[in-house]
Motif scaffolding. Structure first.
Motif, PDB file in Angstrom:
ATOM      1  N   PRO A 294      30.285  -1.196  28.046  1.00  0.00           N
ATOM      2  CA  PRO A 294      30.796  -0.929  26.692  1.00  0.00           C
ATOM      3  C   PRO A 294      29.643  -0.706  25.721  1.00  0.00           C
ATOM      4  O   PRO A 294      28.574  -1.289  25.865  1.00  0.00           O
ATOM      5  CB  PRO A 294      31.576  -2.200  26.353  1.00  0.00           C
ATOM      6  N   GLY A 295      29.850   0.169  24.752  1.00  0.00           N
ATOM      7  CA  GLY A 295      28.778   0.449  23.810  1.00  0.00           C
ATOM      8  C   GLY A 295      29.200   1.472  22.785  1.00  0.00           C
ATOM      9  O   GLY A 295      30.346   1.931  22.763  1.00  0.00           O
ATOM     10  N   THR A 296      28.245   1.836  21.937  1.00  0.00           N
ATOM     11  CA  THR A 296      28.496   2.789  20.861  1.00  0.00           C
ATOM     12  C   THR A 296      27.843   4.126  21.184  1.00  0.00           C
ATOM     13  O   THR A 296      27.058   4.248  22.138  1.00  0.00           O
ATOM     14  CB  THR A 296      27.950   2.262  19.532  1.00  0.00           C
ATOM     15  N   VAL A 297      28.152   5.123  20.368  1.00  0.00           N
ATOM     16  CA  VAL A 297      27.589   6.462  20.562  1.00  0.00           C
ATOM     17  C   VAL A 297      26.185   6.515  19.968  1.00  0.00           C
ATOM     18  O   VAL A 297      25.966   6.133  18.812  1.00  0.00           O
ATOM     19  CB  VAL A 297      28.490   7.526  19.901  1.00  0.00           C
ATOM     20  N   GLY A 298      25.221   6.995  20.760  1.00  0.00           N
ATOM     21  CA  GLY A 298      23.866   7.151  20.268  1.00  0.00           C
ATOM     22  C   GLY A 298      23.493   8.595  20.002  1.00  0.00           C
ATOM     23  O   GLY A 298      22.695   8.892  19.109  1.00  0.00           O
ATOM     24  N   PHE A 299      24.080   9.500  20.778  1.00  0.00           N
ATOM     25  CA  PHE A 299      23.715  10.916  20.679  1.00  0.00           C
ATOM     26  C   PHE A 299      24.957  11.751  20.954  1.00  0.00           C
ATOM     27  O   PHE A 299      25.678  11.509  21.928  1.00  0.00           O
ATOM     28  CB  PHE A 299      22.603  11.230  21.689  1.00  0.00           C
ATOM     29  N   LEU A 300      25.211  12.718  20.089  1.00  0.00           N
ATOM     30  CA  LEU A 300      26.391  13.572  20.204  1.00  0.00           C
ATOM     31  C   LEU A 300      25.953  15.019  20.054  1.00  0.00           C
ATOM     32  O   LEU A 300      25.246  15.360  19.106  1.00  0.00           O
ATOM     33  CB  LEU A 300      27.430  13.194  19.147  1.00  0.00           C
ATOM     34  N   VAL A 301      26.384  15.891  21.003  1.00  0.00           N
ATOM     35  CA  VAL A 301      25.968  17.300  21.002  1.00  0.00           C
ATOM     36  C   VAL A 301      27.192  18.186  21.151  1.00  0.00           C
ATOM     37  O   VAL A 301      28.048  17.938  22.011  1.00  0.00           O
ATOM     38  CB  VAL A 301      24.976  17.600  22.144  1.00  0.00           C
ATOM     39  N   VAL A 302      27.260  19.225  20.310  1.00  0.00           N
ATOM     40  CA  VAL A 302      28.290  20.256  20.425  1.00  0.00           C
ATOM     41  C   VAL A 302      27.587  21.564  20.768  1.00  0.00           C
ATOM     42  O   VAL A 302      26.756  22.056  19.997  1.00  0.00           O
ATOM     43  CB  VAL A 302      29.087  20.415  19.120  1.00  0.00           C
ATOM     44  N   ASN A 303      27.896  22.137  21.932  1.00  0.00           N
ATOM     45  CA  ASN A 303      27.253  23.365  22.396  1.00  0.00           C
ATOM     46  C   ASN A 303      28.206  24.551  22.290  1.00  0.00           C
ATOM     47  O   ASN A 303      29.419  24.407  22.387  1.00  0.00           O
ATOM     48  CB  ASN A 303      26.815  23.208  23.857  1.00  0.00           C
ATOM     49  N   HIS A 304      27.641  25.766  22.145  1.00  0.00           N
ATOM     50  CA  HIS A 304      28.408  27.012  22.044  1.00  0.00           C
ATOM     51  C   HIS A 304      29.476  26.894  20.943  1.00  0.00           C
ATOM     52  O   HIS A 304      30.680  27.052  21.193  1.00  0.00           O
ATOM     53  CB  HIS A 304      29.062  27.367  23.374  1.00  0.00           C
TER      54      HIS A 304
END
Length: 562
Positions: A294-304
């Motif tokens: 369990p954990g939190t979001v550290g990095f989020l990427v949206v491609n194209h």
């Protein structure tokens, strides 16, 4: 060249350490500061003095801000230099957001394609903003992140950007350090004894050598691991085979890897909307919990972006472990799960562990302080090596009319105390410069480099040949300057922001309180050092050289190195 292998190792240790030790001093010191780079940022930018925040809503907060990001002027000029013409910047190809458990602010990045370079379809430029994740307010670009934006890159690039020369200099210094560590072990036949030997009341040459041996032996594993992992992290720069002779094969490998994960490597060229990213985040967290992570979001990427082949990669903030592992979950444009990152292979797992060990993104505060102690031990080891070299040779050089010891002494002074003065001058300037001053960050950088240059000139002046028969006053005078600047920075922080020590300690806000306490502790140590150096400067305190010391082979009377 030498009568024994130990003497050849002594020569190697001395000259590798002397020539590249000035670089290693900066690498170790600013690498040590980088352990708490985010805390330094909060001290330097009062608007960020709030608690770290989780990744905010993409749908409600981040998406509108991403659409406002434009390419940076510096990136466009760099692209112009590579292409040879003004680049025609296309729409954003990818968006990403990054945060850590120590970051109160959020970094947003956008990548834009450059359409008028058919010879290199991978040409692109970037833009980024820093926002307050509580309300989406964009922080001004002129606010320099002194910790993460200046001290941290300084320790691995020296801010020498031409042809990536800084990376190569630091890499060469790291290799030299590994050689110096190995040769140092070879030289010390009684290395265990060095762990418990320190005679501070002996003559300067003896006590400095004891401290050099002690700091080198105590933190030997730390020094070796960090030199090695630093080289591993930048192996792609030192051996750029995937960008040179094997570029086609590297491209094919990247395409095959994306296909194996089910990720579209190129856009489809068909416009399509993106489903709720917030719903994807909820699903990613559920899947991490099912895997016992369990954990939190550290990095989020949206491609194209805006394409039917658009996909979203959500990485877990793996701050609960040493290895730098993201356990990404990938979603398509409609919100369906494409794939999850598999368990790493043995080779990639080792690489992730070594990278995480060096970058220390974990939450273990006690271990972080051990990193600081190891870094300071490395700095002390290098500094005492400089001093021992000068102490051993200055009388001999003075009689011969040689200036070698004088210039090494001046450079060592600037590399040790001068470096502290430059860093503290930057912090003082940070509190004195007007908040609305155009290019404020550039002014702070100029203060840093200007102060460092002045310390070198001062050290060269105060290390004149007349003074070679004693410890140069430059060390003492710069120690007093360190004390003055450190106290001034702490006082100016209280005056300009109202966050004095009683307030920050009372509220338990340790990023700012810790910075002030560290500077006051540095001032106290500098005062003690200055007083002791005053006594060492007296000519009668410098004893004659030991009659059984070897003059030319770089060893001391009991076989230790120079």
């Amino acid at each position: 060249m030498f009568h024994s292998f130990r003497l050849s190792m002594a020569w190697l240790h001395t000259w590798f350490g002397l020539v590249l030790g000035f670089v290693l001093m900066a690498v170790f010191f600013f690498g040590t500061l980088s352990v708490f780079d985010r805390e330094i940022d909060r001290w330097a930018i009062p608007q960020t003095r709030f608690e770290p925040q989780p990744m905010p809503s993409y749908d409600k907060l981040l998406a509108p801000i991403f659409k406002q990001i434009t390419p940076e002027d510096e990136e466009i000029e760099a692209a112009r230099g590579r292409i040879g013409a003004a680049p025609a910047v296309g729409p954003a190809r990818s968006w990403s957001a990054y945060t850590t458990h120590r970051d109160p602010v959020l970094q947003l990045f956008a990548e834009f394609g450059v359409s008028n370079n058919p010879a290199d379809p991978d040409e692109h430029v970037h833009g980024h903003v820093t926002i307050d994740p509580r309300n989406g307010n964009v922080l001004p670009h002129d606010q320099l992140k002194i910790g993460s934006g200046f001290f941290y890159p300084l320790h691995y690039s020296l801010h020498i950007e031409w042809k990536g020369l800084g990376y190569w200099i630091v890499g060469l210094a790291a290799l030299a350090m590994l050689a110096a560590l190995v040769s140092g072990v070879v030289m010390h036949r009684k290395i265990f004894r060095e762990l418990f030997t320190f005679r501070p009341k002996k003559q300067a040459q003896r006590s400095v050598l004891d401290l050099h041996n002690l700091t080198g032996v105590v933190a030997l594993p730390f020094h070796f691991i960090f030199a090695l992992t630093g080289l591993v992290i930048f192996a792609g720069i030192y051996l750029p085979v995937d960008e040179t002779m094997l570029k086609p094969q590297a491209m094919q490998h990247a395409m095959a890897e994306a296909k194996a994960k089910g990720l579209p490597f190129t856009p489809a060229g068909v416009a399509a909307p993106l489903a709720s990213v917030d719903a994807m985040v909820v699903e990613a967290k559920r899947r991490w919990a099912e895997r016992g992570m369990p954990g939190t979001v550290g990095f989020l990427v949206v491609n194209h972006i805006g394409d039917a082949n658009s996909y979203v990669s959500i990485y877990r903030a793996g701050s609960d472990r040493v290895a730098l592992v993201g356990q990404a979950v990938h979603f398509n444009a409609s919100g369906g799960v494409i794939s999850e990152d598999p368990v790493p292979t043995v080779a990639s797992g080792i690489n992730e562990f070594l990278t995480g060990l060096h970058l220390q993104h974990f939450e273990h505060w006690l271990l972080r302080w051990f990193y600081v102690l190891g870094g300071l031990a490395g700095s002390a080891c290098i500094a005492t090596g400089f001093i021992f070299y000068v102490e051993k040779r200055k009388r001999q050089h003075a009689k011969q009319g040689a200036a070698g010891a004088r210039w090494v002494d001046a450079l060592a002074t600037a590399a040790v105390t001068g470096m502290l003065i430059a860093a503290l001058s930057m912090l003082v300037a940070n509190r004195l410069l007007p908040a609305d001053l155009p290019h404020r960050g550039d002014w702070e950088k100029n203060v840093f480099w200007g102060a460092w240059l002045l310390t070198l000139l001062h050290a060269a002046w105060r290390s004149s040949p007349v003074l070679q028969a004693r410890i140069a006053p430059a060390w003492r005078e710069q120690c007093w300057m360190i004390a003055v600047l450190a106290v001034s920075a702490a006082v100016l922080n209280a005056v300009t922001t109202g966050d004095h020590l009683l307030k920050t300690i009372g509220k338990g806000y340790w990023p700012v309180a810790g910075m002030d306490l560290a500077m006051l502790a540095s001032a106290a140590i500098a005062v003690v050092a200055a007083r002791k150096l005053r006594r060492r400067e007296r000519p009668d305190s410098l004893p004659a050289a030991a009659p059984n010391a070897t003059a030319g082979n770089g060893t001391d009377p009991r076989g230790s190195h120079a």
